[in-house]
Design a protein around this motif. Structure first.
Motif, PDB file in Angstrom:
ATOM      1  N   VAL A  84       0.874  -1.180   0.000  1.00  0.00           N
ATOM      2  CA  VAL A  84       0.000   0.000   0.000  1.00  0.00           C
ATOM      3  C   VAL A  84       0.909   1.227   0.000  1.00  0.00           C
ATOM      4  O   VAL A  84       1.715   1.419   0.914  1.00  0.00           O
ATOM      5  N   SER A  85       0.784   2.040  -1.039  1.00  0.00           N
ATOM      6  CA  SER A  85       1.751   3.133  -1.217  1.00  0.00           C
ATOM      7  C   SER A  85       1.160   4.196  -2.125  1.00  0.00           C
ATOM      8  O   SER A  85       0.427   3.878  -3.064  1.00  0.00           O
ATOM      9  N   ASN A  86       1.478   5.460  -1.856  1.00  0.00           N
ATOM     10  CA  ASN A  86       1.195   6.504  -2.847  1.00  0.00           C
ATOM     11  C   ASN A  86       2.509   7.106  -3.351  1.00  0.00           C
ATOM     12  O   ASN A  86       2.569   8.279  -3.682  1.00  0.00           O
ATOM     13  N   HIS A  87       3.556   6.268  -3.357  1.00  0.00           N
ATOM     14  CA  HIS A  87       4.850   6.661  -3.904  1.00  0.00           C
ATOM     15  C   HIS A  87       5.457   7.811  -3.081  1.00  0.00           C
ATOM     16  O   HIS A  87       6.148   8.671  -3.601  1.00  0.00           O
ATOM     17  N   GLY A  88       5.122   7.821  -1.784  1.00  0.00           N
ATOM     18  CA  GLY A  88       5.650   8.895  -0.939  1.00  0.00           C
ATOM     19  C   GLY A  88       5.146  10.265  -1.353  1.00  0.00           C
ATOM     20  O   GLY A  88       5.843  11.271  -1.192  1.00  0.00           O
ATOM     21  N   GLY A  89       3.902  10.319  -1.873  1.00  0.00           N
ATOM     22  CA  GLY A  89       3.333  11.620  -2.281  1.00  0.00           C
ATOM     23  C   GLY A  89       3.986  12.183  -3.526  1.00  0.00           C
ATOM     24  O   GLY A  89       3.954  13.399  -3.758  1.00  0.00           O
ATOM     25  N   ARG A  90       4.553  11.328  -4.376  1.00  0.00           N
ATOM     26  CA  ARG A  90       5.282  11.816  -5.554  1.00  0.00           C
ATOM     27  C   ARG A  90       4.519  11.607  -6.847  1.00  0.00           C
ATOM     28  O   ARG A  90       4.977  11.983  -7.913  1.00  0.00           O
ATOM     29  N   GLN A  91       3.331  10.966  -6.782  1.00  0.00           N
ATOM     30  CA  GLN A  91       2.597  10.701  -8.012  1.00  0.00           C
ATOM     31  C   GLN A  91       1.264  11.469  -8.018  1.00  0.00           C
ATOM     32  O   GLN A  91       1.240  12.621  -8.377  1.00  0.00           O
ATOM     33  N   LEU A  92       0.150  10.815  -7.649  1.00  0.00           N
ATOM     34  CA  LEU A  92      -1.148  11.499  -7.717  1.00  0.00           C
ATOM     35  C   LEU A  92      -1.291  12.483  -6.560  1.00  0.00           C
ATOM     36  O   LEU A  92      -1.491  12.072  -5.410  1.00  0.00           O
ATOM     37  N   ASP A  93      -1.163  13.779  -6.858  1.00  0.00           N
ATOM     38  CA  ASP A  93      -1.344  14.744  -5.780  1.00  0.00           C
ATOM     39  C   ASP A  93      -2.834  14.910  -5.529  1.00  0.00           C
ATOM     40  O   ASP A  93      -3.619  15.107  -6.463  1.00  0.00           O
ATOM     41  N   GLY A  94      -3.222  14.784  -4.244  1.00  0.00           N
ATOM     42  CA  GLY A  94      -4.643  14.766  -3.905  1.00  0.00           C
ATOM     43  C   GLY A  94      -5.098  13.352  -3.577  1.00  0.00           C
ATOM     44  O   GLY A  94      -6.236  13.150  -3.145  1.00  0.00           O
ATOM     45  N   ALA A  95      -4.218  12.370  -3.760  1.00  0.00           N
ATOM     46  CA  ALA A  95      -4.548  10.997  -3.335  1.00  0.00           C
ATOM     47  C   ALA A  95      -4.578  10.957  -1.812  1.00  0.00           C
ATOM     48  O   ALA A  95      -3.957  11.783  -1.134  1.00  0.00           O
ATOM     49  N   ALA A  96      -5.294   9.943  -1.295  1.00  0.00           N
ATOM     50  CA  ALA A  96      -5.370   9.788   0.161  1.00  0.00           C
ATOM     51  C   ALA A  96      -4.016   9.345   0.716  1.00  0.00           C
ATOM     52  O   ALA A  96      -3.184   8.799  -0.003  1.00  0.00           O
ATOM     53  N   SER A  97      -3.832   9.595   2.015  1.00  0.00           N
ATOM     54  CA  SER A  97      -2.633   9.082   2.682  1.00  0.00           C
ATOM     55  C   SER A  97      -2.750   7.567   2.788  1.00  0.00           C
ATOM     56  O   SER A  97      -3.864   7.017   2.797  1.00  0.00           O
ATOM     57  N   THR A  98      -1.610   6.888   2.909  1.00  0.00           N
ATOM     58  CA  THR A  98      -1.677   5.429   3.084  1.00  0.00           C
ATOM     59  C   THR A  98      -2.275   5.091   4.448  1.00  0.00           C
ATOM     60  O   THR A  98      -2.976   4.101   4.577  1.00  0.00           O
ATOM     61  N   ALA A  99      -1.998   5.922   5.455  1.00  0.00           N
ATOM     62  CA  ALA A  99      -2.546   5.634   6.795  1.00  0.00           C
ATOM     63  C   ALA A  99      -4.075   5.636   6.765  1.00  0.00           C
ATOM     64  O   ALA A  99      -4.713   4.843   7.455  1.00  0.00           O
TER      65      ALA A  99
END
Ligand SMILES: Cc1cc2nc3c(=O)[nH]c(=O)nc-3n(C[C@H](O)[C@H](O)[C@H](O)COP(=O)(O)O)c2cc1C
Length: 399
Positions: free
Chosen positions: A273-288
């Motif tokens: 479960v990852s959002n690439h450390g906030g480096r890809q889809l800005d506005g995606a939910a946090s992993t937490a």
């Protein structure tokens, strides 16, 4: 001697030692950095249950990842240009991971190649694959990872196209960096970084330079890489990869319960479960914020569920474990260590996280990090009857 009390101290030291364009490349999130901030904000907002009057003298921090024992349930995440933090950074990080007893994952976009790293460590490491439009190159990378004895393939699914990191654009960050007066000054004013870098074994994308025509021209190679991320890559494509790889497969970049189910159906041994450390889809939910729903959706499957994005402490690791992760990954936390003090800096980052885990376990009544109950954090549902007895309060009060 510099005293490092936490990952932030390593971050500050790295910011002094590494030239600005490379340090900011690590720090950056995409666009307005909303998701980058949400990762930290949501982890910070979670509170532990403080438990007292319990014997917590014996505490186990270890666990397993893909069936192999680990010193703490954590791996070093794949990071492109890891070797820009210090000369031969990938080799140093891999050696540190091996010394400490956690897995290291090499990025497709590393400076040191698969073969460079394999020649520098005695234990298998993992390889991360970005699937390229030119499938011959992807196939060749898979074969090279096999030949080098890599023990798992991490397939990154959240980079069909690249999110823009505004600070990289302003800094002219590329391979090689644009030689603006600011960048030249930034490099020459950091001789402790620049001089060893001149002697580094690679100053290009080590895995790709022999796969691509005209790779002697680094500017062209960088442009080629950008044009090669494959937006047609769907979950059926995972089959194509599995047939060629045949070993353990980790699907990275899942942030939605439906995608987690698809990843499992496609044969993942672990889902990250990852959002690439906030480096890809800005506005995606946090992993937490997404992890509990993903845990619920996949149930108590055999598949390992891992989480990353935002981890800066042992407390953060325990929060993810309590929300249903079986292990975690870190990116920036170890890159800061690498930038601050090379191989020993990565060891320091891992020691800090382990020591923070240890104290937090004692103060929450937890005795085994491989069996963290949801009830470690406030607001979580109370343990169910079948939950393993992992905490001192379960074994001592209920026993
Ligand atoms: C500088 C940097 C480069 C990265 N490069 C890659 C990469 O090449 N492949 C990949 O799958 N993920 C890459 N990531 C994402 C990491 O694997 C990981 O998901 C992320 O760093 C976790 O967030 P954290 O940095 O807050 O720990 C990169 C992250 C950073 C910070």
């Amino acid at each position: 001697m510099t005293i490092y009390t936490n990952i932030e101290d390593l971050r500050v030291e790295a910011s002094k030692r590494v030239p600005k364009p490379f340090f900011e490349y690590v720090e950056n999130g995409s666009y307005d950095e909303l998701t980058l901030r949400a990762n930290r904000r949501d982890l910070d907002a979670i509170r532990f249950r403080q438990r007292v009057m319990l014997n917590v003298s014996e505490r186990k921090h270890g666990g397993t990842m893909l069936g192999k024992p680990v010193t703490i349930p954590l791996a070093l995440a794949p990071t492109g240009l890891c070797g820009s933090m210090c000369a031969n950074g990938e080799i140093k990080a891999a050696r540190a991971a091996q010394r400490f007893g956690v897995p290291f994952c090499l990025s497709t976009m590393s400076l040191d190649s698969i073969e460079d790293v394999a020649g520098a460590v005695d234990q298998p490491f993992w390889f991360q694959l970005y699937l390229m439009k030119d499938r011959k190159i992807s196939e060749s990378l898979i074969n090279r990872a096999k030949a080098a004895g890599c023990s798992a393939l991490v397939l990154t699914m959240d980079l069909h196209v690249e999110g823009q990191r505004n600070r990289d654009v302003k800094n002219g960050l590329g391979i090689p960096p644009k030689l603006t007066p600011a960048n030249i000054w930034s490099i020459v004013s950091h001789p402790g970084w620049a001089l060893p870098m001149l002697r580094a074994s690679e100053w290009t994308f080590g895995n790709l330079k022999d796969e691509v025509k005209n790779s002697g021209d680094l500017g062209e190679l960088a442009e080629w890489v950008k044009s090669q991320f494959d937006p047609t890559f769907d979950w059926h494509t995972i089959d194509w990869v599995r047939q060629r790889w045949g070993g353990k497969l980790i699907i990275k970049g899942v942030l939605d319960p439906d995608d987690a189910k698809l990843a499992i159906k496609a044969g993942a041994d672990a889902v990250l479960v990852s959002n690439h450390g906030g480096r890809q889809l800005d506005g995606a939910a946090s992993t937490a914020s997404q992890l509990p729903a993903i845990r619920d959706a996949i149930g108590k499957d055999d598949v390992e569920l891992w989480a990353d994005s935002g981890i800066r402490s042992g407390q953060d690791v325990l929060k993810f474990l309590s929300m249903g992760a079986t292990a975690c990954m870190i990116g920036r936390a170890y890159l800061y260590g690498l930038g601050a003090a090379g191989e020993d800096g990565v060891i320091k980052a891992l020691e800090l996280i382990r020591d923070e885990m240890d104290v937090t376990m004692a103060l929450t009544g937890l005795t085994d990090a491989s069996k963290v109950p949801p009830s470690l954090i406030l607001g979580a549902p109370r343990r169910s009857a079948e939950e393993p007895a992992a905490t001192a309060y379960i074994t001592q009060l209920d026993g």
